[in-house]
Design an enzyme around this catalytic site. Structure first.
Site, PDB file in Angstrom:
ATOM      1  N   SER A 119      26.425 -13.888  47.379  1.00  0.00           N
ATOM      2  CA  SER A 119      26.742 -13.603  48.787  1.00  0.00           C
ATOM      3  C   SER A 119      28.051 -12.836  48.935  1.00  0.00           C
ATOM      4  CB  SER A 119      26.851 -14.935  49.541  1.00  0.00           C
ATOM      5  OG  SER A 119      27.395 -14.716  50.824  1.00  0.00           O
ATOM      6  N   TYR A 143      26.675  -8.418  53.468  1.00  0.00           N
ATOM      7  CA  TYR A 143      26.735  -8.493  54.929  1.00  0.00           C
ATOM      8  C   TYR A 143      27.438  -7.211  55.325  1.00  0.00           C
ATOM      9  CZ  TYR A 143      25.191 -13.356  55.427  1.00  0.00           C
ATOM     10  OH  TYR A 143      24.449 -14.504  55.444  1.00  0.00           O
ATOM     11  N   THR A 169      21.520  -7.849  53.865  1.00  0.00           N
ATOM     12  CA  THR A 169      20.956  -8.834  54.797  1.00  0.00           C
ATOM     13  C   THR A 169      21.068  -8.295  56.221  1.00  0.00           C
ATOM     14  OG1 THR A 169      21.495 -10.626  53.316  1.00  0.00           O
ATOM     15  CG2 THR A 169      21.141 -11.223  55.612  1.00  0.00           C
ATOM     16  N   LYS A 251      16.917  -7.406  53.260  1.00  0.00           N
ATOM     17  CA  LYS A 251      16.560  -8.827  53.385  1.00  0.00           C
ATOM     18  C   LYS A 251      16.499  -9.233  54.847  1.00  0.00           C
ATOM     19  CE  LYS A 251      18.260 -13.408  51.831  1.00  0.00           C
ATOM     20  NZ  LYS A 251      18.958 -14.061  52.923  1.00  0.00           N
ATOM     21  N   HIS A 275      15.824 -16.240  56.690  1.00  0.00           N
ATOM     22  CA  HIS A 275      17.131 -16.854  56.430  1.00  0.00           C
ATOM     23  C   HIS A 275      17.018 -18.380  56.410  1.00  0.00           C
ATOM     24  CE1 HIS A 275      21.381 -15.236  56.377  1.00  0.00           C
ATOM     25  NE2 HIS A 275      21.647 -16.528  56.368  1.00  0.00           N
ATOM     26  N   ARG A 278      17.489 -20.213  59.825  1.00  0.00           N
ATOM     27  CA  ARG A 278      18.839 -20.430  60.342  1.00  0.00           C
ATOM     28  C   ARG A 278      19.238 -19.431  61.415  1.00  0.00           C
ATOM     29  NH1 ARG A 278      21.759 -23.550  56.547  1.00  0.00           N
ATOM     30  NH2 ARG A 278      23.737 -22.453  56.607  1.00  0.00           N
ATOM     31  N   VAL A 309      10.700 -22.211  50.043  1.00  0.00           N
ATOM     32  CA  VAL A 309      10.156 -22.448  48.692  1.00  0.00           C
ATOM     33  C   VAL A 309      10.817 -23.699  48.102  1.00  0.00           C
ATOM     34  CG1 VAL A 309       9.985 -21.561  46.344  1.00  0.00           C
ATOM     35  CG2 VAL A 309       9.715 -20.004  48.289  1.00  0.00           C
ATOM     36  N   GLY A 329      16.745 -21.088  47.987  1.00  0.00           N
ATOM     37  CA  GLY A 329      18.055 -21.386  48.561  1.00  0.00           C
ATOM     38  C   GLY A 329      18.470 -22.844  48.410  1.00  0.00           C
ATOM     39  N   ARG A 330      18.191 -23.634  49.436  1.00  0.00           N
ATOM     40  CA  ARG A 330      18.797 -24.971  49.531  1.00  0.00           C
ATOM     41  C   ARG A 330      18.633 -25.884  48.306  1.00  0.00           C
ATOM     42  NH1 ARG A 330      16.589 -23.886  54.614  1.00  0.00           N
ATOM     43  NH2 ARG A 330      18.015 -23.902  56.405  1.00  0.00           N
TER      44      ARG A 330
END
Ligand code: FNR
Length: 378
Positions: A119, A143, A169, A251, A275, A278, A309, A329-330
């Site tokens: 990121s 970003y 993104t 993205k 995202h 979010r 996923v 991600g998480r």
């Protein structure tokens, strides 16, 4: 094999292998602010839930006697060989959950032969994360800064540090309405170098009277309008393409017409993503966007997928619906919270084993060869 052998000896894996239990364990381990920074979603959480529910509307159709003894999880993404079609998603300010932060996932991704996406808002600067990633495959997530000089400087630094693909993104030019973040502070938990890529950047620091460490409020006042608040346009994508020597991936694509626009503006890939639910509460599930987008542009663009996923079966479904690889991600962020590098390793190795078994027992020898006939709508 490890699960059988260790299980018979009464030795359990260091952390849970169940994705729901993993979230619960992270919830118990973290303060509410950091936990909800990761687990939280936009608004009522409808899109976050929809991301999961969409996977349930597809079922795998196992095939027998296909000779899937020797399997190949490997795939080539944007010209780079990966050991499995898994990329660790860009996740900002990871030191909020563990001090090893982005260095942990950089090391584990390299060790396992997966690509990582770093990121822009990482808590270690991109050069340090590149060092932790060694000869791994690393992508830089941008970003898109509202300051051309900062943008050019970040791109040049990422390129020099060996990041190969630029992931831009598009869906977060404003932060979504996230009640969890408004109800509980999480930024006070940020350790390390703060917003490291900006605070170490010469173009970012040039107009500041003092270095960010000596006057944090002034640095944050400069950061906010650079980071956020301006929506770019399709014709500006050319600027990024011209200033990045390598593949560019957009993205946050959810509409088939936007996928076509991406193709028209000459990028090499897209990530079908919302995202992780979010940004736009009430938006469609990301998986529901995937088949039509893959049909429209999948022959000309590399179509990647994320949002929701959690298991090997989820990955098979996304691949069968047209994704070349998925971003996750998480789950590994929860692993990071629970055990730093060891926790990230545990989560990603478990996901690889789950994927391999799901592939094998569904009767497929190669992750790259899956088609829609592997699935049935439910
Ligand atoms: C994100 N995501 C994200 N995306 C991005 O492009 N840059 C970023 O800095 C972040 N930061 C971030 C922080 C946290 C805590 C989360 C959960 C997500 C979005 C991320 O890359 C990805 O799209 C989603 O996480 C995918 O959904 P799952 O796998 O978390 O359901």
């Amino acid at each position: 094999s490890e699960i059988y052998l260790q299980g018979m000896g009464g030795v359990l894996p260091p952390f849970t292998t169940d994705s729901c239990a993993l979230e619960q364990a992270a919830r118990e381990a973290l303060e509410p602010g950091p936990f909800w920074y990761v687990a939280g979603a936009a608004g009522s959480g409808a899109t976050n839930r929809a991301n999961r529910e969409a996977f349930d509307r597809w079922r795998l159709v196992p095939r027998m006697l296909t000779g899937a003894t020797d399997r190949d999880l490997g795939t080539t993404v944007l010209g780079e060989r990966l050991r499995a079609p898994i990329i660790t998603a860009p996740i900002g300010v990871q030191s909020i959950v563990h001090p090893e932060a982005e260095k942990a996932v950089a090391a584990v991704a390299a060790e396992l032969g997966l690509a990582m996406a770093l990121s822009t808002v990482s808590s270690f600067c991109l050069e340090d994360v590149a060092a932790a990633n060694g000869d791994g495959v690393r992508w830089f997530q941008l970003y898109w800064p509202n300051d051309e000089q900062v943008c050019l400087s970040l791109l040049a630094r990422a390129k020099a540090a060996g990041f190969t693909t630029l992931v831009v993104t598009l869906d977060t030019w404003l932060l979504g309405w996230r009640p969890h973040d408004l109800d509980r502070a999480y930024l006070p938990f940020l350790t390390g170098e703060g917003l490291a890529n900006y605070f170490t950047d010469p173009a970012f620091c040039a107009p500041l009277d003092k270095p960010p460490a000596e006057d944090l409020p002034a640095a944050l006042m400069r950061w906010l309008p650079v980071f956020s608040g301006v929506d770019h346009t399709w014709d500006q994508v050319a600027f990024l393409r011209e200033n990045w020597d390598g593949p560019v991936v957009l993205k946050g694509i959810q509409h088939v017409d936007d996928a076509r626009r991406a193709l028209d503006c000459g990028v090499q890939g897209i990530v079908v993503s919302n995202h992780g639910g979010r940004q736009v509460d009430g938006a469609i599930a990301s998986l529901d966007a995937l088949p039509a987008i893959a049909d429209a542009v999948g022959d000309s663009l590399e179509v990647l997928f994320d949002s929701g996923v959690r298991t090997g079966a989820d990955i098979l479904k996304a691949l069968a619906l047209g994704a070349r690889a998925v971003l996750v991600g998480r789950p590994w962020v929860y692993g990071l919270a629970l055990g730093g590098t060891a926790g990230v390793r545990h989560v990603l190795r478990s996901l690889l084993a789950d994927l391999d078994l799901a592939l094998a027992l569904s009767g497929h020898a190669s992750a790259a060869g899956l088609g829609r006939d592997a699935l049935q709508p439910h």
